[in-house]
Design an enzyme around this catalytic site. Structure first.
Site, PDB file in Angstrom:
ATOM      1  N   ASP A 133       2.816   5.032  -5.354  1.00 15.92           N
ATOM      2  CA  ASP A 133       2.110   6.286  -5.097  1.00 15.92           C
ATOM      3  C   ASP A 133       3.025   7.457  -5.409  1.00 15.92           C
ATOM      4  OD1 ASP A 133       0.718   8.448  -4.285  1.00 15.92           O
ATOM      5  OD2 ASP A 133       0.279   7.730  -2.266  1.00 15.92           O
ATOM      6  N   ASP A 192       0.844  -1.189   0.000  1.00 18.48           N
ATOM      7  CA  ASP A 192       0.000   0.000   0.000  1.00 18.48           C
ATOM      8  C   ASP A 192       0.887   1.250   0.000  1.00 18.48           C
ATOM      9  OD1 ASP A 192      -2.442   1.321   0.194  1.00 18.48           O
ATOM     10  OD2 ASP A 192      -2.479   1.248   2.391  1.00 18.48           O
ATOM     11  N   ASN A 233     -10.237   0.730   0.174  1.00 18.54           N
ATOM     12  CA  ASN A 233      -9.193   0.596   1.199  1.00 18.54           C
ATOM     13  C   ASN A 233      -9.697   1.011   2.572  1.00 18.54           C
ATOM     14  OD1 ASN A 233      -7.655   0.199  -1.077  1.00 18.54           O
ATOM     15  ND2 ASN A 233      -6.000   1.545  -0.426  1.00 18.54           N
TER      16      ASN A 233
HETATM   17  P1  13P Z   1      -8.658   4.969   5.898  1.00 14.24           P
HETATM   18  O1  13P Z   1      -7.769   5.847   6.713  1.00 14.24           O
HETATM   19  O2  13P Z   1      -9.907   5.669   5.484  1.00 14.24           O
HETATM   20  O3  13P Z   1      -8.938   3.648   6.530  1.00 14.24           O
HETATM   21  O4  13P Z   1      -7.875   4.678   4.504  1.00 14.24           O
HETATM   22  C1  13P Z   1      -7.025   3.593   4.389  1.00 14.24           C
HETATM   23  C2  13P Z   1      -6.269   3.620   3.113  1.00 14.24           C
HETATM   24  O5  13P Z   1      -6.536   4.337   2.182  1.00 14.24           O
HETATM   25  C3  13P Z   1      -5.140   2.688   3.013  1.00 14.24           C
HETATM   26  O6  13P Z   1      -4.433   2.860   1.826  1.00 14.24           O
HETATM   27  O1  G3H Z   2      -3.443   4.544   3.841  1.00  7.20           O
HETATM   28  C1  G3H Z   2      -2.646   3.827   4.398  1.00  7.20           C
HETATM   29  C2  G3H Z   2      -2.627   3.343   5.739  1.00  7.20           C
HETATM   30  O2  G3H Z   2      -3.578   3.864   6.578  1.00  7.20           O
HETATM   31  C3  G3H Z   2      -1.231   3.199   6.199  1.00  7.20           C
HETATM   32  O3  G3H Z   2      -0.878   3.872   7.353  1.00  7.20           O
HETATM   33  O4  G3H Z   2       1.641   3.969   7.160  1.00  7.20           O
HETATM   34  O5  G3H Z   2       0.476   4.276   9.367  1.00  7.20           O
HETATM   35  O6  G3H Z   2       0.564   2.029   8.269  1.00  7.20           O
HETATM   36  P1  G3H Z   2       0.526   3.536   8.084  1.00  7.20           P
HETATM   37 ZN    ZN Z   3      -4.498   4.914   1.124  1.00 11.28          ZN
END
Ligand code: 13P
Ligand code: G3H
Ligand code: ZN
Length: 314
Positions: A109, A87, A259
């Site tokens: 990204d 992600d 997500n």
């Molecule tokens: P939320 O903060 O809305 O759960 O979004 C998560 C997200 O986009 C992870 O990539």
């Molecule tokens: O959108 C992405 C997640 O909410 C990731 O957050 O980098 O704190 O794990 P994090």
């Molecule tokens: Zn995200």
């Protein structure tokens, strides 16, 4: 190792089915054994395909060996339709590392870069990932967010529908994340009147018919979880998410991946806070972590059934 050695699949077939069936594949973030098990149990209980999402900071937190050991411990087979996804990959090296570890899908990204630079970096990732049959998601437009150690800024800009065809053709990506008013974290809207920009989603979908689109920052921030946290000592006043009606409407258009991270964080915290309030003399971590797992599991099942519509789609 190859992702097929872990019984994982890439996202191509699941997205094809989701577009046709007008539902979304849930991408739930995880960062330890508890969150992974809760999410996987929800996917199994609902017979839903699933994308297990790992941010760069979550990967660092778990450690690559521990993470891939846990994935191996799931004993998956391709029929289960489980993808492991990086992600918000912030660089070519982060995406390459994920592919080499056995991820079946990566997001690059580069949405904060100028358009042409976004194309260049995304193309580089696609070339490497596709050579390993790994799917690639990229982003146009930027979401606002409040999380740390990510690529998000505090500013947002909507996706420009005029850019999408050129971007998709130039990069050969498998899915595109767009910005239509969602944001990361628990404070997404100031009032219930704020709605997503369905006009932008519609315009993008017209440019890219049947192309998989992705919604980040799509937690619904369930009110009962916020209330539980605030009741038992927390203070997240004003937390407000995207309404489930709006999310469902998006799945009926071309959004085929949604997500969710913040909702599971809230469920985890609500479970732990309530457990300690109800059981002040207890101190066995398996008990309070068990309470957290139960709430995440329940919440993921609710979202699969009532938001994503991906139940019984294996
Ligand atoms: P939320 O903060 O809305 O759960 O979004 C998560 C997200 O986009 C992870 O990539
Ligand atoms: O959108 C992405 C997640 O909410 C990731 O957050 O980098 O704190 O794990 P994090
Ligand atoms: Zn995200």
């Amino acid at each position: 190792m190859k992702y097929s050695d872990f019984g994982l699949v890439n996202t191509r077939e699941m997205f094809l089915n989701a577009i046709k069936g007008k539902y979304a594949i849930p991408a739930f973030n995880f960062y330890n054994m508890e969150t992974l098990n809760a999410i996987m149990a929800a996917a199994r209980d609902t017979d839903s395909p699933i994308i297990l999402a790992v941010s760069e900071s979550a990967l660092k937190y778990m450690g690559a060996n521990m993470l891939m050991g846990m994935i191996s411990g799931l004993r998956l087979s391709p029929e289960r339709s489980v993808a492991l996804h990086l992600d918000h990959g912030s660089s070519f090296d982060a995406c390459k590392n994920a592919v080499d570890l056995g991820f079946s899908s990566v997001m690059i990204d580069a949405s904060k870069l100028p358009f042409e630079a976004n194309i260049e970096l995304t193309k580089q990732v696609v070339e490497y990932a596709h050579a390993h049959n790994v799917s690639v998601e990229a982003e146009l437009g930027t979401l606002a967010g409040i999380e740390d150690e990510t690529t998000f800024g505090t500013e947002s800009s909507y996706t420009n529908p005029d850019d999408v065809i050129k971007f998709v053709n130039a990069t050969n990506i498998d899915s595109l994340a767009i910005a239509i008013g969602t944001s990361h974290g628990a404070y997404k809207r100031k009032s219930d009147d704020e709605t997503l920009r369905f006009d932008i989603l519609d315009a993008v979908a017209k440019q890219l018919p049947s192309f998989p689109l992705v919604l980040h920052g799509a937690s619904s921030i369930p009110e009962h979880l916020v209330k539980t946290i605030n009741k038992f000592g927390g203070d997240i006043t004003g937390a407000r998410g995207i309404s489930t009606d709006q999310l469902r409407r998006a799945t009926e258009m071309n959004i085929c991946k949604i997500n969710v991270d913040s909702d599971s964080r809230l469920a985890f915290t609500a479970g732990v806070r309530q457990y300690f309030a109800d059981n002040p003399s207890k101190f066995n971590p398996r008990d309070f972590l068990g309470a957290a797992i139960n709430l995440i599991h329940q919440n993921c099942i609710n979202e699969i059934n009532n938001v994503m519509g991906s139940n019984n789609k294996i």
